[in-house]
Design a protein around this motif. Structure first.
Motif, mmCIF file in Angstrom:
data_model
loop_
_atom_site.group_PDB
_atom_site.id
_atom_site.type_symbol
_atom_site.label_atom_id
_atom_site.label_comp_id
_atom_site.label_asym_id
_atom_site.label_seq_id
_atom_site.Cartn_x
_atom_site.Cartn_y
_atom_site.Cartn_z
ATOM 1 N N MET A 1 48.061 40.795 37.434
ATOM 2 C CA MET A 1 47.211 41.605 36.560
ATOM 3 C C MET A 1 45.864 41.867 37.239
ATOM 4 O O MET A 1 45.210 40.940 37.691
ATOM 5 N N LYS A 2 45.479 43.129 37.312
ATOM 6 C CA LYS A 2 44.200 43.474 37.917
ATOM 7 C C LYS A 2 43.047 43.058 37.006
ATOM 8 O O LYS A 2 43.187 43.017 35.783
ATOM 9 N N LYS A 3 41.924 42.775 37.657
ATOM 10 C CA LYS A 3 40.759 42.272 36.918
ATOM 11 C C LYS A 3 39.593 43.238 37.060
ATOM 12 O O LYS A 3 39.271 43.677 38.168
ATOM 13 N N ILE A 4 38.955 43.546 35.941
ATOM 14 C CA ILE A 4 37.787 44.428 35.914
ATOM 15 C C ILE A 4 36.543 43.586 35.640
ATOM 16 O O ILE A 4 36.519 42.779 34.709
ATOM 17 N N ASN A 34 45.929 45.917 29.398
ATOM 18 C CA ASN A 34 46.779 45.419 30.482
ATOM 19 C C ASN A 34 45.972 44.939 31.682
ATOM 20 O O ASN A 34 46.529 44.686 32.752
ATOM 21 N N TYR A 35 44.646 44.828 31.526
ATOM 22 C CA TYR A 35 43.772 44.330 32.582
ATOM 23 C C TYR A 35 43.100 43.031 32.131
ATOM 24 O O TYR A 35 42.777 42.868 30.950
ATOM 25 N N ASP A 89 38.742 43.056 40.753
ATOM 26 C CA ASP A 89 39.254 44.019 41.732
ATOM 27 C C ASP A 89 38.363 45.248 41.790
ATOM 28 O O ASP A 89 38.382 45.987 42.770
ATOM 29 N N CYS A 90 37.594 45.474 40.746
ATOM 30 C CA CYS A 90 36.562 46.507 40.743
ATOM 31 C C CYS A 90 35.413 46.024 39.872
ATOM 32 O O CYS A 90 35.583 45.147 39.021
#
Length: 318
Positions: A1-4, A34-35, A89-90
């Motif tokens: 899972m991408k992380k913000i 979904n993040y 990730d961003c």
């Protein structure tokens, strides 16, 4: 899972921090469920109870983190340091006063997923003072014309930055980072895209911008990204010396030709002294700004000295 990561600098924002945390959390839960995410507040030594409020928020939600600075390190160092501490990730950097629309977060992430590693948000209009917006426009056009770097007009730093760009920021080791200039200088290689928005009014509290802070921003950009000021000083100094020499020779010739009849009076002398003196004082001041910039870089104090962190992994490398 991408992380913000959402980075939110704050200073005396006791009326806004809790609502800001709630607004960001709601947008992510509703539109970006979904993040994974983290919200990082970096407080620049607030004195109005903002820190107490942040401690309450962090105690309730472990995804909300906070960094407390030991003193006020200014409007550039603190946000830059905070961005370098994010783990996502961003990273999305935005103000705490709701002038940067929280509703734009899904749009920024959408552009990021398309492959744009830097998404810069550009103000096309603002609900702030019309005079202030006009002066900002003049400043942006001035610095854009003077700089060898393609500066971005009406860009305040609000936007999304991929972790690869954040890693570049960590490597810069710049004691007085000017994020707007750094983005303009390096982001073109990261498939940057610009998206427009209308800046809202501050939700609550008083703006921290004043003449000094705006002047500081202007001088930092000029001394960091332009050579024009020094070049103008050199060229104008040369031109003034040529004109002065010509006038001096002309007066000498007129006096020699008509020794008793030629009376110049004090007017040329007074005009010349005040004109040349004012030019000299202006460029001495400008030169002082460049020297101050150099001095700050040579001293190379740390960007920020932290007093405390909340909800950060203690084993994480800093």
């Amino acid at each position: 899972m991408k992380k913000i990561s959402i980075l939110i600098p704050c200073y005396n924002e006791v009326e806004n921090v809790e609502l800001m945390a709630m607004a960001v959390t709601n947008v992510i839960n509703e539109a970006l469920s979904n993040y994974d995410y983290e919200i990082v507040f970096i407080d620049n030594c607030s004195t109005d109870g903002t820190r107490d409020k942040l401690e309450e928020i962090c105690a309730k939600n472990k995804k909300v983190k906070a960094i407390f600075n030991v003193t006020n390190f200014g409007q550039f160092n603190s946000p830059f340091h905070g961005m370098c501490q994010t783990t996502g990730d961003c990273t999305i950097s935005m103000c705490c006063d709701f002038q940067d629309p929280v509703e734009m977060i899904p749009r920024l992430v959408e552009e990021w997923e398309k492959g744009h590693k830097v998404v810069s948000c550009i103000k096309t209009s603002s609900k702030e003072s019309g005079i202030l917006y006009f002066l900002r426009s003049c400043y942006y056009k001035l610095i854009k014309g003077m700089s060898s770097v393609r500066m971005i007009e009406h860009f305040t730093g609000f936007g999304l930055y991929d972790k690869t760009f954040i890693s570049i920021l960590r490597q810069l080791d710049d004691p007085i980072p000017f994020l707007r200039g750094i983005v303009a200088e390096y982001a073109s290689g990261f498939n940057m895209i610009e998206i427009e928005y209308t800046q809202a009014r501050r939700r609550a509290g008083k703006t921290k911008n004043n003449f000094y802070s705006l002047y500081d921003a202007a001088m930092l950009s000029i001394t960091s990204y332009t050579k024009v000021g020094l070049r103008i000083a050199t060229l104008l100094g040369f031109f003034s010396s040529v004109v002065s020499l010509f006038i001096a020779m002309l007066y000498l010739i007129l006096k020699l030709v008509n020794w008793y009849g030629f009376q110049a009076g004090y007017a040329p002398l007074i005009i010349g002294v005040f004109l040349i003196g004012s030019i000299q004082l202006f460029f001495i001041g400008l030169l002082g700004e460049y020297i101050l910039n150099i001095n700050t870089r040579v001293i190379h104090r740390p960007l920020v000295v932290e007093e405390k962190r909340l909800n950060f992994d203690e084993n994480r490398e800093e």
